[in-house]
Design an enzyme around this catalytic site. Structure first.
Site, PDB file in Angstrom:
ATOM      1  N   THR A 143       1.371   3.861   1.755  1.00 31.89           N
ATOM      2  CA  THR A 143       2.013   4.370   2.973  1.00 31.89           C
ATOM      3  C   THR A 143       3.110   3.446   3.493  1.00 31.89           C
ATOM      4  O   THR A 143       3.837   3.802   4.413  1.00 31.89           O
ATOM      5  CB  THR A 143       0.978   4.534   4.099  1.00 31.89           C
ATOM      6  OG1 THR A 143       0.327   3.277   4.282  1.00 31.89           O
ATOM      7  CG2 THR A 143      -0.037   5.607   3.775  1.00 31.89           C
ATOM      8  N   LYS A 144       3.247   2.246   2.941  1.00 30.97           N
ATOM      9  CA  LYS A 144       4.218   1.268   3.471  1.00 30.97           C
ATOM     10  C   LYS A 144       5.643   1.619   3.021  1.00 30.97           C
ATOM     11  O   LYS A 144       5.835   2.504   2.197  1.00 30.97           O
ATOM     12  CB  LYS A 144       3.831  -0.147   3.031  1.00 30.97           C
ATOM     13  CG  LYS A 144       2.376  -0.514   3.363  1.00 30.97           C
ATOM     14  CD  LYS A 144       2.099  -0.586   4.859  1.00 30.97           C
ATOM     15  CE  LYS A 144       0.624  -0.506   5.161  1.00 30.97           C
ATOM     16  NZ  LYS A 144      -0.009  -1.674   5.670  1.00 30.97           N
ATOM     17  N   ASN A 145       6.635   0.888   3.499  1.00 31.22           N
ATOM     18  CA  ASN A 145       8.030   1.252   3.207  1.00 31.22           C
ATOM     19  C   ASN A 145       8.339   1.215   1.713  1.00 31.22           C
ATOM     20  O   ASN A 145       9.187   1.961   1.246  1.00 31.22           O
ATOM     21  CB  ASN A 145       8.993   0.374   3.988  1.00 31.22           C
ATOM     22  CG  ASN A 145       8.943   0.669   5.481  1.00 31.22           C
ATOM     23  OD1 ASN A 145       7.854   0.909   6.020  1.00 31.22           O
ATOM     24  ND2 ASN A 145      10.076   0.666   6.155  1.00 31.22           N
ATOM     25  N   ILE A 146       7.692   0.308   0.972  1.00 27.41           N
ATOM     26  CA  ILE A 146       7.684   0.383  -0.495  1.00 27.41           C
ATOM     27  C   ILE A 146       6.254   0.086  -0.954  1.00 27.41           C
ATOM     28  O   ILE A 146       5.475  -0.535  -0.236  1.00 27.41           O
ATOM     29  CB  ILE A 146       8.658  -0.608  -1.182  1.00 27.41           C
ATOM     30  CG1 ILE A 146       8.415  -2.038  -0.716  1.00 27.41           C
ATOM     31  CG2 ILE A 146      10.106  -0.178  -0.981  1.00 27.41           C
ATOM     32  CD1 ILE A 146       9.180  -3.080  -1.546  1.00 27.41           C
ATOM     33  N   TYR A 188       0.846  -1.188   0.000  1.00 26.75           N
ATOM     34  CA  TYR A 188       0.000   0.000   0.000  1.00 26.75           C
ATOM     35  C   TYR A 188       0.896   1.258   0.000  1.00 26.75           C
ATOM     36  O   TYR A 188       2.039   1.198   0.476  1.00 26.75           O
ATOM     37  CB  TYR A 188      -0.880  -0.058   1.262  1.00 26.75           C
ATOM     38  CG  TYR A 188      -1.954   0.982   1.300  1.00 26.75           C
ATOM     39  CD1 TYR A 188      -3.076   0.875   0.482  1.00 26.75           C
ATOM     40  CD2 TYR A 188      -1.850   2.085   2.142  1.00 26.75           C
ATOM     41  CE1 TYR A 188      -4.059   1.838   0.507  1.00 26.75           C
ATOM     42  CE2 TYR A 188      -2.833   3.055   2.176  1.00 26.75           C
ATOM     43  CZ  TYR A 188      -3.932   2.931   1.349  1.00 26.75           C
ATOM     44  OH  TYR A 188      -4.905   3.897   1.380  1.00 26.75           O
TER      45      TYR A 188
END
Ligand SMILES: *Cc1c(COP(=O)(O)O)cnc(C)c1O
Length: 360
Positions: free
Chosen positions: A178-181, A176
């Site tokens: 907002t995640k780190n990638i 998603y």
């Protein structure tokens, strides 16, 4: 306004998407496979299976292990709702075990008391970018013959004693924005077990082992080649993104005053999906107002523990007291830590937090 999260999309991602659009193979082309192979290598595992989201990755992983009605799955009450809802989707029962107040992760010392003859799996969540105590959890799982499914949706690249999230049990990741990638929407399952990997592939593709023969119930939980192209370009930047998150967290740890800052226990690599502080003495909501007034984005992850969510109390009859998880919902506040922050942004975050705490 300094946002709490910001996906960093560069020319590589844009170019990769255009190549897919020009190729004419929009859904299942070569990029899904390339992304799976690169993701498996990143985690240090044999197999990765791409899905349409982190939630469907969890859903498929549970089904692939044969977890269903009558089974219990032990998990954390202090996480995003999908960790527990995925257990409901397969007809099993989430059993919540309180968290360690320092790490915010499930407390292994409390797990064995929750094991019953119906327990099939432990589903630890690696919250905010810090892995759960997988050495303790694996030992418990081995003693009781339980499956381990890691919710690593916030922990791409995190590790414990050099072994990465997703390499301890069956791993599940979210992509998603907002995640780190990110791959926009997307998910990934990781495993060293060839049989589980095959089950996952079949379940994500309509229960189809042979084309148009359906011996079991499956779903369309596939990732498209467009999403995989974005995810693959992002994966190449993961180490660089995580290093920037760690450096930002280190700056905040060194400069914030009057609040509880995150700690990284020895042996762990924390990848700071969120930088989550504890605000003492009931001042959390006032600090949040102050940040809002000063243009500093923040998040409350999470304002309600899962066993206290209305659906769980009203529809499912949960009535548990889990003091550490409940206290965390009242004290936590996450500050921006993402790799797009500038030195000036970091200074502004520190000035706003310290200004409030010193005046309070
Ligand atoms: C994001 C997240 C999920 C779900 O991922 P989606 O891709 O949004 O479906 C599950 N568990 C945790 C802990 C998450 O942070």
């Amino acid at each position: 306004m300094i946002p709490i999260a910001k996906p960093l999309i560069g020319d590589e991602e844009k170019q990769a998407v255009l190549e897919v659009l020009d190729s004419g193979m929009l859904a299942q082309g070569p990029r899904v496979k390339a992304f799976e192979e690169a993701f498996a290598a990143m985690c240090g595992v044999q197999h990765a299976i791409a899905t349409s989201s982190g939630t469907t990755a969890l859903h498929v992983a549970l089904l692939a292990h044969g977890i269903g009605p009558g089974d219990e799955v032990i998990t954390s009450p202090f996480t995003f709702i999908a960790s527990a809802n995925s257990i409901l989707y397969v007809g099993a029962k989430p059993v919540f075990v309180d968290i360690d107040p320092v790490t915010f992760n499930i407390d292994p010392a409390r797990i064995e008391a929750a094991i019953t003859p119906r327990t099939k799996a432990i589903l630890p969540v690696h919250l905010f970018g810090l892995m759960a105590d997988m050495e303790a959890i694996q030992a418990i799982a081995a003693r009781h013959g339980l499956v381990v499914i890691e919710d690593a949706c916030q922990s791409h690249g995190a590790s414990l004693h050099g072994k990465r999230a997703g390499a301890w049990g069956t791993g599940t990741f979210s992509l998603y924005p907002t995640k780190n990638i990110t791959s926009a929407e997307g998910g990934m399952i990781t495993t060293n077990d060839a049989r589980i990997a095959e089950n996952c592939q079949v379940i994500r593709q309509h229960g189809m082992r042979r084309r148009y023969y359906h011996d079991e119930l499956g779903f369309n939980f596939r990732m498209t080649d467009i999403h995989a192209a974005i995810g693959l370009a992002q994966l190449h930047k993961l180490e660089q993104f995580n290093a920037a998150r760690v450096a930002n967290a280190r700056y905040l740890n060194a400069n914030l005053r009057g609040v509880g800052v995150p700690t990284t226990p020895a042996g762990y690599v924390h990848v700071f999906h969120q930088y989550t502080i504890r605000v003492p003495d009931g001042q959390r909501d006032a600090l949040a107002e102050h940040l809002k007034a000063n243009g500093i984005g923040f998040g409350i992850y999470y304002p309600v523990a899962i066993h206290q969510q209305t659906y769980y109390t009203q529809q499912l009859g949960y009535n548990q007291y889990l003091p550490e998880a409940e206290r965390a919902t009242e004290e936590v506040l996450s500050l921006p830590v993402h790799p797009a922050l500038s030195p000036t942004d970091l200074e502004a975050i520190v000035a706003a937090v310290n200004g409030f705490m010193e005046g309070a």
